[in-house]
Design a protein around this motif. Sequence first.
Motif, PDB file in Angstrom:
ATOM      1  N   CYS A 242     -16.153  10.501   0.568  1.00  0.00           N
ATOM      2  CA  CYS A 242     -15.599  10.252  -0.750  1.00  0.00           C
ATOM      3  C   CYS A 242     -16.560   9.180  -1.571  1.00  0.00           C
ATOM      4  N   THR A 243     -16.506   8.945  -2.690  1.00  0.00           N
ATOM      5  CA  THR A 243     -16.880   7.983  -3.678  1.00  0.00           C
ATOM      6  C   THR A 243     -15.685   7.382  -4.519  1.00  0.00           C
ATOM      7  N   PHE A 244     -15.673   6.068  -4.677  1.00  0.00           N
ATOM      8  CA  PHE A 244     -14.574   5.300  -5.265  1.00  0.00           C
ATOM      9  C   PHE A 244     -14.673   5.288  -6.670  1.00  0.00           C
ATOM     10  N   ALA A 245     -14.191   5.864  -7.614  1.00  0.00           N
ATOM     11  CA  ALA A 245     -14.514   5.740  -9.057  1.00  0.00           C
ATOM     12  C   ALA A 245     -13.866   4.431  -9.482  1.00  0.00           C
TER      13      ALA A 245
ATOM     14  N   ALA B 239      -1.628   3.050   1.919  1.00  0.00           N
ATOM     15  CA  ALA B 239      -0.762   2.755   3.108  1.00  0.00           C
ATOM     16  C   ALA B 239      -0.467   4.130   3.948  1.00  0.00           C
ATOM     17  N   THR B 240      -0.844   5.189   3.445  1.00  0.00           N
ATOM     18  CA  THR B 240      -0.733   6.574   4.228  1.00  0.00           C
ATOM     19  C   THR B 240      -1.953   7.210   4.491  1.00  0.00           C
ATOM     20  N   THR B 241      -3.172   6.628   4.368  1.00  0.00           N
ATOM     21  CA  THR B 241      -4.204   7.402   4.837  1.00  0.00           C
ATOM     22  C   THR B 241      -5.041   6.551   5.842  1.00  0.00           C
ATOM     23  N   GLN B 242      -4.598   6.086   6.724  1.00  0.00           N
ATOM     24  CA  GLN B 242      -5.130   5.408   7.657  1.00  0.00           C
ATOM     25  C   GLN B 242      -5.198   6.232   8.867  1.00  0.00           C
ATOM     26  N   ASP B 243      -4.889   7.375   8.778  1.00  0.00           N
ATOM     27  CA  ASP B 243      -5.045   8.373  10.138  1.00  0.00           C
ATOM     28  C   ASP B 243      -6.295   9.223   9.984  1.00  0.00           C
ATOM     29  N   ALA B 244      -7.306   9.173  10.981  1.00  0.00           N
ATOM     30  CA  ALA B 244      -8.360   9.673  11.006  1.00  0.00           C
ATOM     31  C   ALA B 244      -8.319  11.133  11.011  1.00  0.00           C
ATOM     32  N   THR B 245      -7.107  11.808  11.522  1.00  0.00           N
ATOM     33  CA  THR B 245      -6.825  13.236  11.590  1.00  0.00           C
ATOM     34  C   THR B 245      -6.985  13.596  10.243  1.00  0.00           C
ATOM     35  N   PHE B 246      -6.223  12.877   9.274  1.00  0.00           N
ATOM     36  CA  PHE B 246      -6.059  13.642   8.010  1.00  0.00           C
ATOM     37  C   PHE B 246      -7.584  13.657   7.317  1.00  0.00           C
ATOM     38  N   TRP B 247      -8.393  12.590   7.375  1.00  0.00           N
ATOM     39  CA  TRP B 247      -9.653  12.486   6.882  1.00  0.00           C
ATOM     40  C   TRP B 247     -10.654  13.716   7.575  1.00  0.00           C
ATOM     41  N   ARG B 248     -10.492  13.793   8.844  1.00  0.00           N
ATOM     42  CA  ARG B 248     -11.405  15.061   9.561  1.00  0.00           C
ATOM     43  C   ARG B 248     -10.842  16.200   8.792  1.00  0.00           C
ATOM     44  N   THR B 249      -9.543  16.469   8.516  1.00  0.00           N
ATOM     45  CA  THR B 249      -9.028  17.876   8.032  1.00  0.00           C
ATOM     46  C   THR B 249      -9.774  17.897   6.433  1.00  0.00           C
ATOM     47  N   TYR B 250      -9.413  16.980   5.890  1.00  0.00           N
ATOM     48  CA  TYR B 250      -9.933  16.795   4.573  1.00  0.00           C
ATOM     49  C   TYR B 250     -11.427  17.053   4.399  1.00  0.00           C
ATOM     50  N   ALA B 251     -12.245  16.495   5.329  1.00  0.00           N
ATOM     51  CA  ALA B 251     -13.832  16.707   4.973  1.00  0.00           C
ATOM     52  C   ALA B 251     -13.958  18.192   5.487  1.00  0.00           C
TER      53      ALA B 251
ATOM     54  N   ARG C  29      -9.051  -0.237   6.145  1.00  0.00           N
ATOM     55  CA  ARG C  29      -9.231   0.823   7.095  1.00  0.00           C
ATOM     56  C   ARG C  29      -9.319   2.045   6.293  1.00  0.00           C
ATOM     57  N   SER C  30      -8.778   2.397   5.269  1.00  0.00           N
ATOM     58  CA  SER C  30      -8.822   3.563   4.302  1.00  0.00           C
ATOM     59  C   SER C  30      -9.953   3.816   3.809  1.00  0.00           C
ATOM     60  N   VAL C  31     -10.247   2.782   2.924  1.00  0.00           N
ATOM     61  CA  VAL C  31     -11.725   2.777   2.464  1.00  0.00           C
ATOM     62  C   VAL C  31     -12.907   3.142   3.303  1.00  0.00           C
ATOM     63  N   LYS C  32     -12.985   2.762   4.564  1.00  0.00           N
ATOM     64  CA  LYS C  32     -14.047   3.030   5.508  1.00  0.00           C
ATOM     65  C   LYS C  32     -13.918   4.683   5.872  1.00  0.00           C
ATOM     66  N   LEU C  33     -12.629   4.981   6.154  1.00  0.00           N
ATOM     67  CA  LEU C  33     -12.320   6.311   6.545  1.00  0.00           C
ATOM     68  C   LEU C  33     -12.740   7.208   5.387  1.00  0.00           C
ATOM     69  N   ALA C  34     -12.450   6.755   4.122  1.00  0.00           N
ATOM     70  CA  ALA C  34     -12.697   7.767   2.895  1.00  0.00           C
ATOM     71  C   ALA C  34     -14.161   7.945   2.716  1.00  0.00           C
TER      72      ALA C  34
ATOM     73  N   LEU D 291      -2.181  -0.616  -4.172  1.00  0.00           N
ATOM     74  CA  LEU D 291      -1.800   0.427  -3.351  1.00  0.00           C
ATOM     75  C   LEU D 291      -2.435   1.851  -3.173  1.00  0.00           C
ATOM     76  N   PHE D 292      -3.112   1.922  -4.572  1.00  0.00           N
ATOM     77  CA  PHE D 292      -4.038   3.063  -4.679  1.00  0.00           C
ATOM     78  C   PHE D 292      -5.533   3.006  -4.830  1.00  0.00           C
ATOM     79  N   GLY D 293      -5.974   4.178  -4.367  1.00  0.00           N
ATOM     80  CA  GLY D 293      -7.381   4.415  -4.553  1.00  0.00           C
ATOM     81  C   GLY D 293      -7.818   5.531  -5.422  1.00  0.00           C
ATOM     82  N   TRP D 294      -8.579   5.252  -6.196  1.00  0.00           N
ATOM     83  CA  TRP D 294      -9.049   6.577  -7.316  1.00  0.00           C
ATOM     84  C   TRP D 294     -10.249   7.004  -6.850  1.00  0.00           C
ATOM     85  N   VAL D 295     -10.365   8.363  -6.129  1.00  0.00           N
ATOM     86  CA  VAL D 295     -11.496   8.735  -5.147  1.00  0.00           C
ATOM     87  C   VAL D 295     -11.988  10.264  -5.921  1.00  0.00           C
ATOM     88  N   ASP D 296     -13.241  10.203  -5.750  1.00  0.00           N
ATOM     89  CA  ASP D 296     -14.201  11.227  -6.354  1.00  0.00           C
ATOM     90  C   ASP D 296     -14.369  11.985  -5.057  1.00  0.00           C
TER      91      ASP D 296
END
Length: 480
Positions: A408-411, A462-474, A398-403, A417-422
């Motif tokens: 985002c792109t994945f480096a 585990a903590t980046t499945q919230d679409a609200t966060f990704w909207r705020t981030y974008a 779920r987190s990868v799709k939202l990112a 547990l972790f994603g290394w995101v550009d």
Amino acid sequence: MLMKAASQSLTEQLSGRFAQRIRDRLLAPGARLPSVRQCAQQQGVSPATVVAAYDQLLAQGLVEARKNRGFFVRELASRDPVAADGAPVQLNAAWATATGFTTSRAHKPIDATALIRGMFHKVSNKPQPGMGVFPPEWLESTFMPAAVRKVTGTRSLHEFSLQYGEPMGDSVLRRALSKKLATLNVHAGPENIITTVGATHALDIISRSLLRPGDPVMVEEPGWAVEFARLTALGMRLLPVPRRPDGPDLEVMARYCEVHKPKLYVSVSVLHNPTGYSLTPGSAHRMLQLANQHDFVIVEDDTYSHIAPEHATRLCALDGLQRTIHVSGFAKILAPNWRVGFLAAHPSLIEQLLDTKLLATLTTPALLERALALCIEQGQLRRHAERIRTRLDAARSRSVKLALAAGCTFAAEPAGLFGWVDTGVDTDALAQRMLDEGYLLAPGALFHAERKPSTLMRINFATTQDATFWRTYAAMVRKM
């Protein structure tokens, strides 16, 4: 949000917000505050309000103004000289160089305390993308309280509480750990295992036992910032080795060995933090050849073993603990506050490592160690870890799709547990903006031995499945 109707003026609110973040170490020494214009736009206030707020921070000694560069958080280390009235002395460059004092962050180590406080400071009730642990609700269980109750009966409680435990650690736990390591093809008898107050304590014991100030130590980059800071605080010289998908850059490692003759290499072979990379057999064999050829020890931090794929390549398994030391713990998967970790090493090192443990902590809490032994022996830890892995796989998807949808792109290939995101923007600046929205990020600069600007950040699946966060981030990225 700044409120005009509040009991404090807008200037006081803004300066208070920055002051609190500096004291909570969410703004590290050397961090640059937003420009007056940027801050005014971000906070919806006039430039004059920002100037007045920054003046208050200057008066409090929390920031310093650098000509034509802006405002920066001051380094208030205990070594800084002070005048008789307690005010910090302003140093000229020549005097600073001559005496060893400096106000430049570039010449000072990462502040380990600052990083720990920042990463674990609760900025809001929202899920925190930058956290390095599973959410508490993921770790909840019924078997842990049951295990504690079982070992705290009257007789057992007296036995554990009224005398010091075994110096090496609870013998029942060490036997359980020996069997558990065997399932990973790491063969260590109970007599070759020492329990510690978490995996970080195990790493500290090893460093203090095998190194002396000034010794060169190879570390992975990107890597765990707390380890960089801890080794630097002990006076070690860090030699950053770029981490690749298959393992460390072996050419860089070989050059370091020829020129600097390092004593130690610290590695997270499996599900590396922050990239999620795992070591390949070919790279592992070459590393062990270098260790034998150049006479250095490899410390393998296997913190993420509980969520790792089966049959992952481990140096300790290939080497048989000849030139390797195995370190792990249970904070990530089971009980962060139990603080139970361990190390497994060659018999020739055990007495030296044990002496260092005794000087620091005497023994470790046998009661919780025995409770953990029950969780392992009865298979509850294994089943718990399987549930966590299944849940994490779904969360990662779920987190990868939202990112990706957020731009985002994945480096690195998402794993663990972790994603290394550009992100495409300066993540130090992004992190400060996201704090205003109640989100704590882990900017890429934290994962380098020498802090430098980065467009990367580490996310916790585990903590980046919230679409609200990704909207705020974008939305924030679009404004930068």
